[in-house]
Design a protein around this motif. Structure first.
Motif, short mmCIF file in Angstrom:
data_model
loop_
_atom_site.label_atom_id
_atom_site.label_comp_id
_atom_site.label_asym_id
_atom_site.label_seq_id
_atom_site.Cartn_x
_atom_site.Cartn_y
_atom_site.Cartn_z
N ALA A 128 0.81 -1.22 0.00
CA ALA A 128 0.00 0.00 0.00
C ALA A 128 0.85 1.27 0.00
O ALA A 128 0.34 2.37 -0.28
CB ALA A 128 -0.93 0.00 1.21
N LEU A 129 2.14 1.14 0.29
CA LEU A 129 3.01 2.32 0.27
C LEU A 129 3.20 2.81 -1.16
O LEU A 129 3.30 2.02 -2.09
CB LEU A 129 4.38 1.98 0.88
CG LEU A 129 4.41 1.57 2.35
CD1 LEU A 129 5.83 1.17 2.76
CD2 LEU A 129 3.92 2.71 3.24
N GLU A 130 3.27 4.11 -1.30
CA GLU A 130 3.45 4.69 -2.63
C GLU A 130 4.82 4.32 -3.18
O GLU A 130 5.84 4.45 -2.50
CB GLU A 130 3.32 6.21 -2.55
CG GLU A 130 3.41 6.90 -3.90
CD GLU A 130 3.27 8.40 -3.79
OE1 GLU A 130 3.43 9.07 -4.83
OE2 GLU A 130 3.00 8.90 -2.68
N GLY A 131 4.84 3.80 -4.40
CA GLY A 131 6.09 3.44 -5.05
C GLY A 131 6.43 1.98 -4.95
O GLY A 131 7.42 1.53 -5.54
N VAL A 132 5.63 1.19 -4.23
CA VAL A 132 5.89 -0.24 -4.09
C VAL A 132 4.88 -1.01 -4.93
O VAL A 132 3.67 -0.92 -4.72
CB VAL A 132 5.80 -0.70 -2.62
CG1 VAL A 132 6.05 -2.20 -2.51
CG2 VAL A 132 6.80 0.07 -1.77
N ASP A 133 5.36 -1.78 -5.92
CA ASP A 133 4.48 -2.58 -6.76
C ASP A 133 4.20 -3.95 -6.17
O ASP A 133 3.08 -4.45 -6.24
CB ASP A 133 5.11 -2.75 -8.16
CG ASP A 133 4.93 -1.51 -9.02
OD1 ASP A 133 4.17 -0.61 -8.59
OD2 ASP A 133 5.55 -1.43 -10.09
N ARG A 134 5.25 -4.58 -5.62
CA ARG A 134 5.08 -5.90 -5.00
C ARG A 134 5.99 -6.00 -3.79
O ARG A 134 7.02 -5.32 -3.72
CB ARG A 134 5.43 -7.02 -5.99
CG ARG A 134 4.35 -7.30 -6.99
CD ARG A 134 4.41 -8.76 -7.50
NE ARG A 134 5.72 -9.16 -7.95
CZ ARG A 134 6.12 -9.11 -9.22
NH1 ARG A 134 5.31 -8.65 -10.14
NH2 ARG A 134 7.32 -9.52 -9.56
N ALA A 135 5.59 -6.87 -2.85
CA ALA A 135 6.39 -7.03 -1.64
C ALA A 135 6.35 -8.49 -1.19
O ALA A 135 5.28 -9.10 -1.16
CB ALA A 135 5.89 -6.12 -0.53
N GLY A 136 7.51 -9.03 -0.88
CA GLY A 136 7.61 -10.35 -0.28
C GLY A 136 8.18 -10.20 1.12
O GLY A 136 9.20 -9.56 1.31
N VAL A 137 7.49 -10.77 2.12
CA VAL A 137 7.87 -10.58 3.52
C VAL A 137 8.06 -11.94 4.17
O VAL A 137 7.26 -12.85 3.97
CB VAL A 137 6.80 -9.77 4.28
CG1 VAL A 137 7.15 -9.68 5.75
CG2 VAL A 137 6.66 -8.38 3.68
N LEU A 138 9.13 -12.07 4.96
CA LEU A 138 9.41 -13.33 5.64
C LEU A 138 9.89 -13.01 7.06
O LEU A 138 10.75 -12.16 7.25
CB LEU A 138 10.50 -14.11 4.90
CG LEU A 138 10.94 -15.43 5.51
CD1 LEU A 138 9.82 -16.46 5.39
CD2 LEU A 138 12.20 -15.95 4.81
N LEU A 139 9.30 -13.70 8.04
CA LEU A 139 9.72 -13.55 9.43
C LEU A 139 10.63 -14.72 9.81
O LEU A 139 10.29 -15.88 9.58
CB LEU A 139 8.51 -13.52 10.36
CG LEU A 139 7.66 -12.25 10.35
CD1 LEU A 139 6.42 -12.43 11.19
CD2 LEU A 139 8.46 -11.05 10.84
N THR A 140 11.79 -14.41 10.36
CA THR A 140 12.72 -15.43 10.81
C THR A 140 13.09 -15.14 12.27
O THR A 140 12.52 -14.25 12.90
CB THR A 140 13.99 -15.44 9.95
OG1 THR A 140 14.65 -14.16 10.07
CG2 THR A 140 13.66 -15.69 8.48
N GLY A 141 14.05 -15.88 12.78
CA GLY A 141 14.49 -15.65 14.16
C GLY A 141 13.72 -16.49 15.15
O GLY A 141 13.26 -17.59 14.85
#
Length: 201
Positions: A128-141
């Motif tokens: 939803a941020l302006e300028g971002v077309d796609r996002a991949g998110v991963l939680l580790t730790g």
């Protein structure tokens, strides 16, 4: 999981190094043809005390070669060893997804949130941020100390600095506050979407 893998790696590497170092040192000691006095501290029957000694004698090498089961057993054992080493190597590059995050519920008990659900929320807010077309998110730790890894595909005319600042100040900050975390380290990779050259008249 990450700590267990790290401990197992250190133990395996330590044992492998100790075996290789000990074997190499023993062979080197015999190959240098040192005076007999240098070998007094070695146990009786030590196999490598002269330059002509070998690691495996011809008799030992050929002891079972006439048996029909020998070569299939050797090939099977080497194949299993290669597969185990490949699995170990690939495991070093695999990023394990965090299954759950421990959230401070304020009552001293705590609550658990599925890691995938938190990833989906973070990905939606990031896109939803302006300028971002796609996002991949991963939680580790660990579930008490998660880490965020994100790969963002930016629009052609997006400002990377602005995108990172908004990601840190909005999406990541909201996730950190919602989970009651003191900190949520984030590693972000940016990729730019290519675009056609514009015609200027």
């Amino acid at each position: 999981m990450r700590e267990v893998r790290g401990t197992a790696n250190r133990i395996l590497l330590g044992l492998t190094g100790a075996v290789l170092l000990g074997t190499g040192g023993a062979v080197l000691l015999g190959g240098l043809d040192l005076p007999a006095a240098w070998h007094l501290g070695l146990p009786g029957g030590w196999p490598w005390t002269a330059p002509g000694d070998v690691l495996v004698t011809a008799r030992t090498r050929t002891r079972w070669t006439d048996s029909g089961w020998w070569w299939p057993a050797v090939i099977a054992a080497l194949a299993v060893l290669v597969l185990l080493l490949l699995w170990w190597l690939l495991a070093q590059f695999r990023r394990h997804r965090l299954p759950e995050v421990l959230v401070d519920s304020g009552d001293g008990e705590g609550a658990v949130v599925r890691g995938r659900a938190l990833e989906d929320v973070l990905a939606a807010e990031t896109v939803a941020l302006e300028g971002v077309d796609r996002a991949g998110v991963l939680l580790t730790g660990r579930r008490t100390a998660p880490r965020l890894r994100a790969v963002l595909l930016l629009a052609p005319h997006a400002d990377p600095g602005t995108v990172v600042l908004r990601l840190s100040g909005e999406a990541v900050a909201r996730a950190r506050r919602s989970a009651g975390l003191d900190r949520l380290p984030a590693h972000v990779r940016l990729r730019a979407r290519g675009h056609r050259a514009e015609r200027v008249s």
